[in-house]
Design a protein around this motif. Structure first.
Motif, mmCIF file in Angstrom:
data_model
loop_
_atom_site.group_PDB
_atom_site.id
_atom_site.type_symbol
_atom_site.label_atom_id
_atom_site.label_comp_id
_atom_site.label_asym_id
_atom_site.label_seq_id
_atom_site.Cartn_x
_atom_site.Cartn_y
_atom_site.Cartn_z
ATOM 1 N N MET A 12 14.242 -26.481 -5.610
ATOM 2 C CA MET A 12 15.070 -25.524 -4.873
ATOM 3 C C MET A 12 16.492 -25.666 -5.379
ATOM 4 O O MET A 12 17.100 -26.732 -5.228
ATOM 5 N N MET A 19 23.244 -18.531 -3.332
ATOM 6 C CA MET A 19 21.889 -18.009 -3.172
ATOM 7 C C MET A 19 20.876 -19.083 -3.570
ATOM 8 O O MET A 19 21.058 -19.775 -4.559
ATOM 9 N N MET A 20 19.825 -19.208 -2.778
ATOM 10 C CA MET A 20 18.781 -20.173 -3.101
ATOM 11 C C MET A 20 17.738 -19.507 -3.974
ATOM 12 O O MET A 20 17.341 -18.360 -3.722
ATOM 13 N N ILE A 21 17.292 -20.202 -5.002
ATOM 14 C CA ILE A 21 16.124 -19.735 -5.734
ATOM 15 C C ILE A 21 15.204 -20.932 -5.953
ATOM 16 O O ILE A 21 15.636 -22.077 -5.959
ATOM 17 N N ALA A 22 13.918 -20.637 -6.092
ATOM 18 C CA ALA A 22 12.940 -21.688 -6.323
ATOM 19 C C ALA A 22 12.486 -21.606 -7.770
ATOM 20 O O ALA A 22 12.178 -20.523 -8.271
ATOM 21 N N VAL A 67 7.604 -14.974 -3.521
ATOM 22 C CA VAL A 67 8.606 -15.624 -2.680
ATOM 23 C C VAL A 67 7.952 -16.790 -1.962
ATOM 24 O O VAL A 67 6.741 -16.812 -1.757
ATOM 25 N N GLU A 84 20.513 -23.985 -5.705
ATOM 26 C CA GLU A 84 21.437 -23.045 -5.096
ATOM 27 C C GLU A 84 22.431 -22.612 -6.167
ATOM 28 O O GLU A 84 23.028 -23.441 -6.850
ATOM 29 N N THR A 93 13.065 -18.844 6.071
ATOM 30 C CA THR A 93 13.721 -17.973 5.096
ATOM 31 C C THR A 93 12.792 -17.746 3.918
ATOM 32 O O THR A 93 11.908 -18.552 3.628
ATOM 33 N N ALA A 125 15.964 -9.308 -2.947
ATOM 34 C CA ALA A 125 16.818 -9.944 -1.951
ATOM 35 C C ALA A 125 17.296 -8.917 -0.928
ATOM 36 O O ALA A 125 17.333 -9.176 0.268
ATOM 37 N N ILE A 146 12.476 -17.277 -0.102
ATOM 38 C CA ILE A 146 13.236 -17.641 -1.301
ATOM 39 C C ILE A 146 12.509 -17.120 -2.539
ATOM 40 O O ILE A 146 11.316 -17.376 -2.709
#
Lengths: 155, 716
Positions: free
Chosen positions: B642, B649-652, B609, B644, B615, B711, B617
């Motif tokens: 980054m 939901m945000m993911i990298a 993460v 969305e 936050t 999550a 991610i």
């Protein structure tokens, strides 16, 4: 698999033959749209291994099938001498990666023999029948079965 | 038979336009009941549908439009005021016209459902009741006109031909005797046609100056056997409704003045049986042997009158043609290829070092500009205004308001906003859902509204517009708003979220898009079965758009949809992963950055993460996600995108290299291959190679359960 060439001359059809893994295969000429040299493909994720990837044919995105791999004859390491046979089957356009295109021959449909059952299962799945042309065996490919089915693609 | 079929298809196409005019005029009449132009336009639309329907023997449509027409006639003659209940009746009649045309078009037998459907009979009764006079003059001539285009002299009344009588009615109601109006006699000579001119555009151009009364003079027509194919036989007598100057009129005919006989007459009422007037025209532009009496004694020629009606019926007609959509799409594909070829050319030239030649560079720059402008223009062909969509929606609002017993007014804004045709077609269902939701769940009953100090009539505002390269549509109601606590407790009840979870307001709103979610206390006919908002979201997403909700408790809810301008190109970030080029759609991209040691945290054996601004991610490797390689063990220093997901939901995503942002042409995979998980489509790069366009939402789904677990651990 019915084509105009078959309908006009009920007993005769024209075929395009090509070499894959030192064996001769062919498809009906009606399915061949063009033949072009090998160009790098873009690999597609989550697809069967014999799908080599995508190529650009004048703006159209076309999948290329490694025919040797599809027939269970080991995978091809393509170089400049390899060719892609662009085929049309049920409105889908696909490329077949082969070693070389050999000939265009007119054959008599009645001469097509069913493949002997001792061939490998991958080959038997896609080989529709065989012709003997100038003492060599030419295997007729059922194009519809070469491409992965909708189910296989979306799996 | 096939000829008739194609004529019929043409009639239905025409009906589409006429129904649109009808809806338009209805809205105008509602705004201003004294708007005579609008009433007339409405009348003409209904009348034209009736005429066509009569020709094809569509009896149900003829009967209904006839009744509708009677009511409109009364309104036109000020015997009935188009207010209150009559207005509602007009709307219902309009809706029924839509239904009838649709069922005739689908070749359903409309009489079948009419018999079962008491509403239809009730509507007909209501209409005839609303008519002030009971006995409409259904004379023999009217009947004959309905049953087919029976030829008859124009000297008697011909209600079957809209062009000739409708504008004439305008005059009588307007109390205009034509005292000081021009009367134009226009007779094209053979040379006019030889030079490729056409009378219709001229008359149309004239009609933009002022309303016209146009009569075609067919008396010059010899019997068919004696006709010479390239001879000009027709002439027109045109009476402009308002006073417009001779200069203006002559200006319009300026280019054809040598190829026609044009007479401008003033101060005489146009009566067909007074040919003597023409013997002393007050102003004659060109003398010609063909000045002999042009008597308007026309047999009822349907084709001519229809053509003229097209010119005079609308005030400022915009010329348009109907084109097969396939042709446009082929053109779009070709232009896409042109743009790619252009990119390939400039790439190979710059690699070959030829760019130093200023002439080559200049020409190439021009080519590039032309190609991109061409692309833009051709894309615009597919674009249509959202007007027709909005019109359909106003019906939905009426019906939904009726069904729920709520008073609702629909206010629309930005009707002229243009969106791709496919998008418009596919927006109809989601918008319907959203409007029904707004009325069913959002707008309160009149009593509740009064208590809350609001006007008893609820309002739904639907707007469309372009904003920063996207189409934004909003549906806002002034209802009760969303009760976050109710939504949350419902979601907990349904097991959608754990009771301990603390969600932001936006996250709570997003719960409304979950399948099987509904907060309505009573499941009504309209909505509340929980099949609405999740369908809305998936449909909008499949168009490459997004939906979001904003709400203030007690004041209303706004649902915003953002859509790409076209489905053919997408703005994307080109990245390199495992030696391949991939495109990440910019619509999902929030920011790009470089992973630094301090922010990377390991969670479990292989999950990573990133901590960013407080936050956490989840991190995925783009190459690993599409199965190209294993997740790299050390992501320190790697570029990170980054993104969305549509679910918010945000993911990298880690990649090897960021190549830059570019607009790419979308090439579908499904035609030649099939759908591939995690891949939305493909595109052709400047060097001719293919790059895959990533489907961020599917990637997130693929990452799947592991992601949800982590999550959940993060939020807990």
């Amino acid at each position: 698999m019915q084509d105009a060439s078959v309908l006009e001359e009920p007993n005769q059809r024209e075929i395009v033959s090509f070499r894959v893994a030192d064996q001769d295969f062919c498809i009906d000429i009606g399915h061949v749209r063009e033949i072009r040299g090998w160009s790098e493909t873009t690999p597609l994720p989550h697809t069967p291994e014999y799908v080599k990837g995508l190529v650009n044919l004048r703006g159209n995105v076309i999948p290329v099938i490694d025919l040797a791999h599809r027939l269970g004859l080991g995978h091809t390491d393509p170089g400049e001498r390899h060719v892609i046979v662009i085929t049309v089957c049920e409105e889908r356009i696909a490329g077949l990666l082969v070693e070389a295109v050999s000939d265009i021959v007119t054959v008599d449909c009645a001469e097509m023999k069913h493949p002997p059952s001792l061939t490998s299962s991958a080959a038997r799945e896609v080989v529709e029948g065989v012709f003997v042309i100038r003492e060599s065996l030419v295997r007729m490919i059922d194009l519809a079965r070469v491409l992965p089915s909708e189910a296989e693609v979306s799996e | 038979m096939t000829n008739r079929e194609s004529l019929k298809a043409g009639f239905f196409q025409e009906c589409e336009d006429l129904l649109e005019t009808m809806s338009d005029s209805l809205a105008r009449v509602e705004l201003d009941a004294a708007d005579h132009d609008a009433v007339n336009a409405l009348f003409r639309a209904v009348h034209s549908i009736k005429g066509g329907a009569g020709a094809f023997g569509l009896d149900a449509l003829v009967t209904f439009s006839h009744a509708f027409e009677n009511l409109l006639d009364d309104i036109r003659e000020d015997r009935v005021a188009a207010r209150g209940e009559v207005m509602q009746l007009l709307y219902r009649a309009g809706d029924r016209m839509h239904d009838l045309v649709e069922s005739e078009q689908n070749e359903q037998d409309p009489t079948q459902w009419q018999q079962q459907d008491g509403e239809h009979a009730a509507l007909l009764d209501a209409i005839s009741e609303a008519c002030a006079r009971t006995g409409h003059d259904d004379t023999g001539s009217e009947q004959a006109a309905e049953e087919g285009f029976v030829p008859m002299p124009l000297a008697i009344e011909m209600p079957g031909l809209p062009a000739l009588d409708a504008p004439a009615d305008d005059d009588s109601s307007g109390g205009h005797d034509g005292d000081d109006r021009w009367r134009i006699t226009f007779k094209p000579l053979k040379s006019l046609y030889v030079l490729g001119n056409d009378p219709l555009p001229l008359i149309r151009a004239l009609s933009t100056l002022c309303p016209l009364d146009v009569k075609a003079d067919l008396s010059g027509l010899p019997p068919l056997g004696e006709m010479t194919w390239d001879e000009a036989y027709l002439s027109w007598e045109i009476t402009p409704g308002d006073d417009c100057s001779a200069e203006e009129i002559r200006e319009i005919f300026e280019f054809v003045v040598d190829d026609c006989v044009l007479e401008l007459d003033r101060g005489n009422a146009q009566t067909p049986d007074r040919p003597s007037e023409k013997e002393n025209p007050s102003e004659q532009i060109q003398a010609s042997p063909a000045t002999e009496a042009l008597v308007v004694q026309a047999p009822g020629d349907a084709a001519t009158s229809r053509g003229v009606r097209g010119a005079s019926g609308q005030q400022a007609p915009r010329q348009s043609i109907r084109v097969d959509l396939d042709r446009v799409d082929r053109l779009i594909n070709l232009v896409g290829e042109l743009v790619i070829s252009e990119a390939m050319l400039s790439q190979s030239l710059s690699e070959g070092g030829k760019f130093r030649d200023p002439a080559v560079e200049g020409a190439l720059g021009q080519l590039k500009q032309l190609a991109s402008e061409l692309q833009e223009r051709i894309m615009a062909i597919r674009a249509q205004s959202v007007k027709s969509l909005f019109q359909r929606m106003s019906r939905i609002v009426r019906e939904a308001g009726h069904a729920t017993g709520k008073e609702v007014r629909l206010v629309t804004d930005g009707e002229a906003t243009e969106v791709d045709k496919t998008v418009i077609e596919r927006l109809a269902d989601p918008l319907t859902h959203m409007l029904r939701n707004a009325i069913d769940h959002g707008i309160e009953t009149p009593e509740t509204r009064r208590v809350a100090g609001k006007s008893p009539q609820g309002m739904v505002r639907m707007t469309a517009g372009h904003r920063s390269g996207q189409v934004i549509m909003e549906i806002a109601d002034d209802g009760g708003g969303i009760d976050c606590d109710a939504v949350l407790s419902r979601a907990i009840e349904r097991g959608l979220v754990s009771p301990e979870a603390s969600l932001t307001t936006q996250e709570i709103y997003n719960l409304l898009f979950e399948p099987g979610f509904s907060t309505a206390q009573n499941v009504s006919n309209l909505s509340g079965r929980g099949v609405g908002m999740d369908v809305v979201r998936s449909e909008i997403q499949s168009l490459g758009g997004r939906v979001s909700i904003d709400s203030t408790l007690g004041q209303g809810t706004t649902v915003t949809i953002s859509l790409p301008l076209t489905l053919a190109v997408v703005e994307g970030m080109l990245v390199e992963v495992a030696g391949e080029t991939l495109v990440v759609p910019s619509s999902a991209l929030r920011e790009t950055m470089r992973a630094e040691a301090g922010m990377i945290h390991r969670l479990g054996p292989c999950d990573l993460v990133l901590s960013m601004r407080g936050t956490l991610i989840p991190v995925f490797d783009l190459g690993a996600s599409i199965g190209e390689r294993k997740m790299p063990l050390d992501i320190n220093g790697m570029p990170v995108l980054m993104v969305e997901t549509a679910a918010g939901m945000m993911i990298a995503l880690t990649v090897d290299r960021i190549l830059g942002q570019r607009e790419v042409v979308i090439k579908g995979l499904s035609e030649n291959y099939g759908l591939v998980r995690g891949i939305a489509a493909a595109t052709v790069l400047g060097d001719g190679r293919i790059a895959l366009i990533v489907d961020v939402d599917q990637l997130a789904q693929n990452a799947g359960i592991a992601l949800e677990d982590s999550a959940a651990r993060l939020t807990a």
